[in-house]
Design a protein around this motif. Structure first.
Motif, PDB file in Angstrom:
ATOM      1  N   HIS A 165      -3.419  10.538  -1.168  1.00  0.00           N
ATOM      2  CA  HIS A 165      -2.647  10.716  -2.668  1.00  0.00           C
ATOM      3  C   HIS A 165      -2.873  12.030  -3.159  1.00  0.00           C
ATOM      4  O   HIS A 165      -1.928  12.907  -3.310  1.00  0.00           O
ATOM      5  CB  HIS A 165      -3.072   9.588  -3.497  1.00  0.00           C
ATOM      6  CG  HIS A 165      -2.197   9.671  -4.654  1.00  0.00           C
ATOM      7  ND1 HIS A 165      -2.376  10.369  -5.826  1.00  0.00           N
ATOM      8  CD2 HIS A 165      -0.931   8.900  -4.961  1.00  0.00           C
ATOM      9  CE1 HIS A 165      -1.288  10.328  -6.646  1.00  0.00           C
ATOM     10  NE2 HIS A 165      -0.441   9.332  -6.170  1.00  0.00           N
TER      11      HIS A 165
ATOM     12  N   LYS B 212       3.624   9.367  -1.896  1.00  0.00           N
ATOM     13  CA  LYS B 212       2.654   9.142  -2.934  1.00  0.00           C
ATOM     14  C   LYS B 212       2.956   7.806  -3.674  1.00  0.00           C
ATOM     15  O   LYS B 212       1.866   6.937  -3.974  1.00  0.00           O
ATOM     16  CB  LYS B 212       2.887  10.276  -4.014  1.00  0.00           C
ATOM     17  CG  LYS B 212       2.107  11.652  -3.782  1.00  0.00           C
ATOM     18  CD  LYS B 212       2.345  12.450  -4.780  1.00  0.00           C
ATOM     19  CE  LYS B 212       1.711  12.100  -6.242  1.00  0.00           C
ATOM     20  NZ  LYS B 212       2.097  12.845  -7.332  1.00  0.00           N
TER      21      LYS B 212
ATOM     22  N   LEU C   7       1.368   4.919  -1.754  1.00  0.00           N
ATOM     23  CA  LEU C   7      -0.147   4.905  -1.831  1.00  0.00           C
ATOM     24  C   LEU C   7      -0.656   4.511  -2.879  1.00  0.00           C
ATOM     25  O   LEU C   7      -1.503   3.608  -3.039  1.00  0.00           O
ATOM     26  CB  LEU C   7      -0.734   6.346  -1.416  1.00  0.00           C
ATOM     27  CG  LEU C   7      -0.791   6.962   0.032  1.00  0.00           C
ATOM     28  CD1 LEU C   7      -0.839   8.399   0.183  1.00  0.00           C
ATOM     29  CD2 LEU C   7      -1.499   5.946   0.830  1.00  0.00           C
ATOM     30  N   LYS C   8       0.054   4.813  -4.297  1.00  0.00           N
ATOM     31  CA  LYS C   8      -0.383   4.482  -5.674  1.00  0.00           C
ATOM     32  C   LYS C   8      -0.129   2.801  -5.534  1.00  0.00           C
ATOM     33  O   LYS C   8      -1.050   2.210  -6.352  1.00  0.00           O
ATOM     34  CB  LYS C   8       0.689   4.911  -6.607  1.00  0.00           C
ATOM     35  CG  LYS C   8      -0.075   4.818  -7.999  1.00  0.00           C
ATOM     36  CD  LYS C   8       0.985   5.712  -9.089  1.00  0.00           C
ATOM     37  CE  LYS C   8       0.624   5.342 -10.443  1.00  0.00           C
ATOM     38  NZ  LYS C   8       1.050   6.105 -11.332  1.00  0.00           N
TER      39      LYS C   8
ATOM     40  N   GLN D 207      -7.071   7.442  -2.155  1.00  0.00           N
ATOM     41  CA  GLN D 207      -7.142   8.386  -3.152  1.00  0.00           C
ATOM     42  C   GLN D 207      -7.018   9.614  -2.570  1.00  0.00           C
ATOM     43  O   GLN D 207      -6.415  10.662  -3.096  1.00  0.00           O
ATOM     44  CB  GLN D 207      -8.332   7.994  -4.176  1.00  0.00           C
ATOM     45  CG  GLN D 207      -8.030   6.680  -4.942  1.00  0.00           C
ATOM     46  CD  GLN D 207      -9.040   6.477  -5.784  1.00  0.00           C
ATOM     47  OE1 GLN D 207     -10.295   6.697  -5.366  1.00  0.00           O
ATOM     48  NE2 GLN D 207      -8.906   5.897  -6.842  1.00  0.00           N
TER      49      GLN D 207
END
Length: 55
Positions: free
Chosen positions: A17, A45, A48-49, A14
């Protein structure tokens, strides 16, 4: 113990991100944003999400 490790991992993801989001905002705020950089940041991004969602 495993849940603590995964929580730390999610927190790290997080943070990454959020860092990418800040870079993306900075790039978009420039007078002539680099579209290749924007696409690369968005891709990172998204990865990572997706990884956060798997945790």
């Amino acid at each position: 113990m495993a849940s603590h490790a995964s929580t730390s991992h999610v927190n790290a993801l997080q943070s990454k991100h959020a860092g990418l989001e800040a870079k993306l905002r900075d790039e978009l705020a420039r007078p002539a944003p680099d579209t290749a950089m924007i696409q690369a940041l968005k891709k990172q991004k998204l990865k990572l999400k997706e990884e956060i969602a798997r945790c």
